[in-house]
Design a protein around this motif. Sequence first.
Motif, PDB file in Angstrom:
ATOM      1  N   GLY A 124      12.797-126.275 -25.289  1.00 33.61           N
ATOM      2  CA  GLY A 124      11.427-125.770 -25.263  1.00 33.61           C
ATOM      3  C   GLY A 124      10.653-126.531 -24.194  1.00 33.61           C
ATOM      4  N   PHE A 125       9.728-125.850 -23.558  1.00 35.60           N
ATOM      5  CA  PHE A 125       8.943-126.518 -22.525  1.00 35.60           C
ATOM      6  C   PHE A 125       7.466-126.135 -22.625  1.00 35.60           C
ATOM      7  N   GLY A 126       6.612-127.126 -22.388  1.00 43.35           N
ATOM      8  CA  GLY A 126       5.174-126.866 -22.313  1.00 43.35           C
ATOM      9  C   GLY A 126       4.585-127.513 -21.081  1.00 43.35           C
ATOM     10  N   PRO A 127       3.830-126.753 -20.285  1.00 45.89           N
ATOM     11  CA  PRO A 127       3.176-127.328 -19.110  1.00 45.89           C
ATOM     12  C   PRO A 127       1.822-127.932 -19.479  1.00 45.89           C
ATOM     13  N   GLU A 128       1.274-128.721 -18.583  1.00 49.13           N
ATOM     14  CA  GLU A 128      -0.049-129.340 -18.788  1.00 49.13           C
ATOM     15  C   GLU A 128      -0.128-130.082 -20.121  1.00 49.13           C
ATOM     16  N   GLY A 129       1.010-130.652 -20.512  1.00 48.94           N
ATOM     17  CA  GLY A 129       1.036-131.451 -21.735  1.00 48.94           C
ATOM     18  C   GLY A 129       0.992-130.643 -23.013  1.00 48.94           C
ATOM     19  N   ASP A 130       1.201-129.331 -22.930  1.00 48.24           N
ATOM     20  CA  ASP A 130       1.081-128.461 -24.112  1.00 48.24           C
ATOM     21  C   ASP A 130       2.312-128.589 -25.014  1.00 48.24           C
ATOM     22  N   TRP A 131       2.275-129.593 -25.891  1.00 48.74           N
ATOM     23  CA  TRP A 131       3.423-129.870 -26.765  1.00 48.74           C
ATOM     24  C   TRP A 131       3.572-128.824 -27.871  1.00 48.74           C
ATOM     25  N   LYS A 132       2.484-128.173 -28.268  1.00 49.31           N
ATOM     26  CA  LYS A 132       2.605-127.145 -29.325  1.00 49.31           C
ATOM     27  C   LYS A 132       3.437-125.965 -28.825  1.00 49.31           C
ATOM     28  N   VAL A 133       3.198-125.536 -27.584  1.00 52.20           N
ATOM     29  CA  VAL A 133       3.963-124.398 -27.068  1.00 52.20           C
ATOM     30  C   VAL A 133       5.423-124.800 -26.812  1.00 52.20           C
ATOM     31  N   ALA A 134       5.634-126.071 -26.442  1.00 52.27           N
ATOM     32  CA  ALA A 134       7.008-126.545 -26.219  1.00 52.27           C
ATOM     33  C   ALA A 134       7.799-126.517 -27.531  1.00 52.27           C
ATOM     34  N   ALA A 135       7.181-127.026 -28.597  1.00 49.02           N
ATOM     35  CA  ALA A 135       7.872-127.081 -29.891  1.00 49.02           C
ATOM     36  C   ALA A 135       8.068-125.671 -30.458  1.00 49.02           C
ATOM     37  N   LEU A 136       7.057-124.823 -30.293  1.00 45.91           N
ATOM     38  CA  LEU A 136       7.186-123.439 -30.784  1.00 45.91           C
ATOM     39  C   LEU A 136       8.305-122.714 -30.033  1.00 45.91           C
ATOM     40  N   ALA A 137       8.368-122.930 -28.714  1.00 43.77           N
ATOM     41  CA  ALA A 137       9.440-122.307 -27.920  1.00 43.77           C
ATOM     42  C   ALA A 137      10.803-122.798 -28.397  1.00 43.77           C
ATOM     43  N   SER A 138      10.896-124.082 -28.693  1.00 46.26           N
ATOM     44  CA  SER A 138      12.162-124.637 -29.176  1.00 46.26           C
ATOM     45  C   SER A 138      12.560-123.970 -30.499  1.00 46.26           C
ATOM     46  N   VAL A 139      11.620-123.869 -31.440  1.00 44.40           N
ATOM     47  CA  VAL A 139      11.912-123.245 -32.737  1.00 44.40           C
ATOM     48  C   VAL A 139      12.334-121.787 -32.539  1.00 44.40           C
ATOM     49  N   MET A 140      11.631-121.074 -31.653  1.00 48.84           N
ATOM     50  CA  MET A 140      11.955-119.653 -31.449  1.00 48.84           C
ATOM     51  C   MET A 140      13.319-119.495 -30.781  1.00 48.84           C
ATOM     52  N   LYS A 141      13.682-120.433 -29.923  1.00 48.25           N
ATOM     53  CA  LYS A 141      15.010-120.377 -29.314  1.00 48.25           C
ATOM     54  C   LYS A 141      16.095-120.665 -30.362  1.00 48.25           C
ATOM     55  N   TYR A 142      15.803-121.523 -31.332  1.00 47.81           N
ATOM     56  CA  TYR A 142      16.749-121.735 -32.436  1.00 47.81           C
ATOM     57  C   TYR A 142      16.905-120.445 -33.241  1.00 47.81           C
ATOM     58  N   ILE A 143      15.774-119.785 -33.532  1.00 44.57           N
ATOM     59  CA  ILE A 143      15.827-118.547 -34.328  1.00 44.57           C
ATOM     60  C   ILE A 143      16.676-117.487 -33.611  1.00 44.57           C
ATOM     61  N   ALA A 144      16.575-117.456 -32.287  1.00 45.75           N
ATOM     62  CA  ALA A 144      17.288-116.434 -31.493  1.00 45.75           C
ATOM     63  C   ALA A 144      18.702-116.867 -31.104  1.00 45.75           C
ATOM     64  N   GLN A 145      19.117-118.046 -31.531  1.00 42.58           N
ATOM     65  CA  GLN A 145      20.377-118.644 -31.046  1.00 42.58           C
ATOM     66  C   GLN A 145      21.573-117.686 -31.093  1.00 42.58           C
ATOM     67  N   GLY A 146      22.266-117.626 -29.965  1.00 40.19           N
ATOM     68  CA  GLY A 146      23.502-116.835 -29.911  1.00 40.19           C
ATOM     69  C   GLY A 146      23.296-115.389 -29.509  1.00 40.19           C
ATOM     70  N   GLU A 147      22.063-114.875 -29.672  1.00 42.59           N
ATOM     71  CA  GLU A 147      21.829-113.486 -29.242  1.00 42.59           C
ATOM     72  C   GLU A 147      20.431-113.345 -28.619  1.00 42.59           C
ATOM     73  N   ASP A 148      20.024-114.382 -27.881  1.00 44.96           N
ATOM     74  CA  ASP A 148      18.672-114.374 -27.303  1.00 44.96           C
ATOM     75  C   ASP A 148      18.589-113.376 -26.151  1.00 44.96           C
ATOM     76  N   LYS A 149      17.710-112.375 -26.325  1.00 40.53           N
ATOM     77  CA  LYS A 149      17.477-111.402 -25.257  1.00 40.53           C
ATOM     78  C   LYS A 149      16.383-111.902 -24.307  1.00 40.53           C
ATOM     79  N   GLY A 150      15.917-113.114 -24.517  1.00 44.60           N
ATOM     80  CA  GLY A 150      14.888-113.691 -23.661  1.00 44.60           C
ATOM     81  C   GLY A 150      13.759-114.296 -24.470  1.00 44.60           C
ATOM     82  N   THR A 151      13.555-115.618 -24.303  1.00 40.84           N
ATOM     83  CA  THR A 151      12.470-116.337 -24.979  1.00 40.84           C
ATOM     84  C   THR A 151      11.956-117.375 -23.993  1.00 40.84           C
ATOM     85  N   ALA A 152      10.680-117.270 -23.647  1.00 40.77           N
ATOM     86  CA  ALA A 152      10.171-118.086 -22.542  1.00 40.77           C
ATOM     87  C   ALA A 152       8.718-118.493 -22.738  1.00 40.77           C
ATOM     88  N   LEU A 153       8.390-119.654 -22.196  1.00 43.53           N
ATOM     89  CA  LEU A 153       6.980-120.004 -22.042  1.00 43.53           C
ATOM     90  C   LEU A 153       6.319-118.926 -21.183  1.00 43.53           C
TER      91      LEU A 153
END
Length: 493
Positions: free
Chosen positions: A296-325
Amino acid sequence: MIALKDVEFWFIVGSQYLYGAEALEQVAAHAEKMADGFNAAGRLPGRVVYKLVATTSDAIEQVIDDANHDKKCAGIITWMHTFSPSKMWIRGLGKLQKPYLHLHTQFNREIPNEAIDMDFMNLNQSAHGDREHGFIGARMRLPRKVVVGYWEDAAVQKKMAGWMRTAYGVLASRKVKIARFSDNMRDVAVTEGDKVETQIKFGWSVNTYPVGELVTYIDKVTETEIDARMKEYEKKYTMHTDDVDSVRYQAKMEIAMENFLVQGEFDGFVNHFDDLYGMEQLPGLATQNLTAQGYGFGPEGDWKVAALASVMKYIAQGEDKGTALMEDYTYNFTAHGESLILGAHMLEVCPSVAADRPRIEVHPLGIGGKAAPARLVFEGKAGSAVTASLIDMGGRMRLIVSDVEAVKPILPMPNLPVARVMWKPLPNLETAAEAWIIAGGAHHSVLSYSVTAEQLADWAEIMDIEFVHITRDTDIAKFKQNLLLADIAWKFR
Ligand code: MN
């Protein structure tokens, strides 16, 4: 973190002694057959493990204690083949710490016309027993998913699969670690938040590390390591630049960041274009290639979006059609409710959302005062998606999710040197943006073609946070009324 394919969901079937030993044996045989059927169907991302026919408070407490402690267990699935008095579930369910699915189904699909008698009725009475079980879940205010339908049907198993992914997102969430290579961008409000509350609610650990420490990792990267990473880039992307040195520097930063993240077992990171002391470029390609691996990544120090992206990438694991900041950047206002949002970021959009093979390009950056960074340039794919934003309302977190239809960008935009995605939020840009802004949604979000609003709603319910959904049916007056009522409700929780 354990892989999704390796996690288990414990199947706990409720009954009681009233029907005699023979009936309980049949219940157990049916439950085993169902667990085998679920695993053989190939639609579920994790494994269903039949545990027991629960007939006493002690047995229920024991299996739930075991589920809580078992590292592979990502959730429980309950089903009442017969009637199971729910007071005996109170002690166990009161201790449950794992996600909870109540499957409302029955072993036989149809009523056998000639064969039905009172014995058959007493054995196959989920319609009856699952209502008793549903009451205790409601009475105890337990977050739970109810899935209804015949257990062999694809639609039922698809719903179970979606929930299993959410449950895996909960398991992953408890351990999400974000490395902050910068504080929040000065004076920006929406990227702020209560990190202690976040760790209590979600389990996210978010801590800062000096950029100088990362620079010592950059200094240690060898030319051989860079050569190998360049080969990987050439395999995945098209070189569209002569400035090889700039690309090599991105490879160097990527290897250094990866080493840092792997060593500390991090799931994501943030940085900030204004805080790159000792670094020659803002990480662009480096960040993009790391996010494609699941960070997960967050720009400008945005740790909430980084952590949310990480969680969403876990949810999509193995069949991710695309999950991005993503970032809402600029608008194309057209008539007839067909206005579009152009989403992009300075550099760092994950190539998992690319429609075609991304190009590596090098262009100067208008801000930050560093050398021209290499980045991936591409167009996003068309399709149904969501954008999600997590904000701190003071006293509680709010997850805002907007249903969107991504389109092939309607303009070529040849002078725009960044990855871009174009979409229409539902029901239309005007209503959706009004609702998003009323609710306080950030400019940063996570765009996903895989994770659904239903999954995020379930995740928010388990995490005990507010969930706000902007859909094709959103009506502003009702939307505002619901926010007002939720604001009052959340003050009493
Ligand atoms: Mn930004």
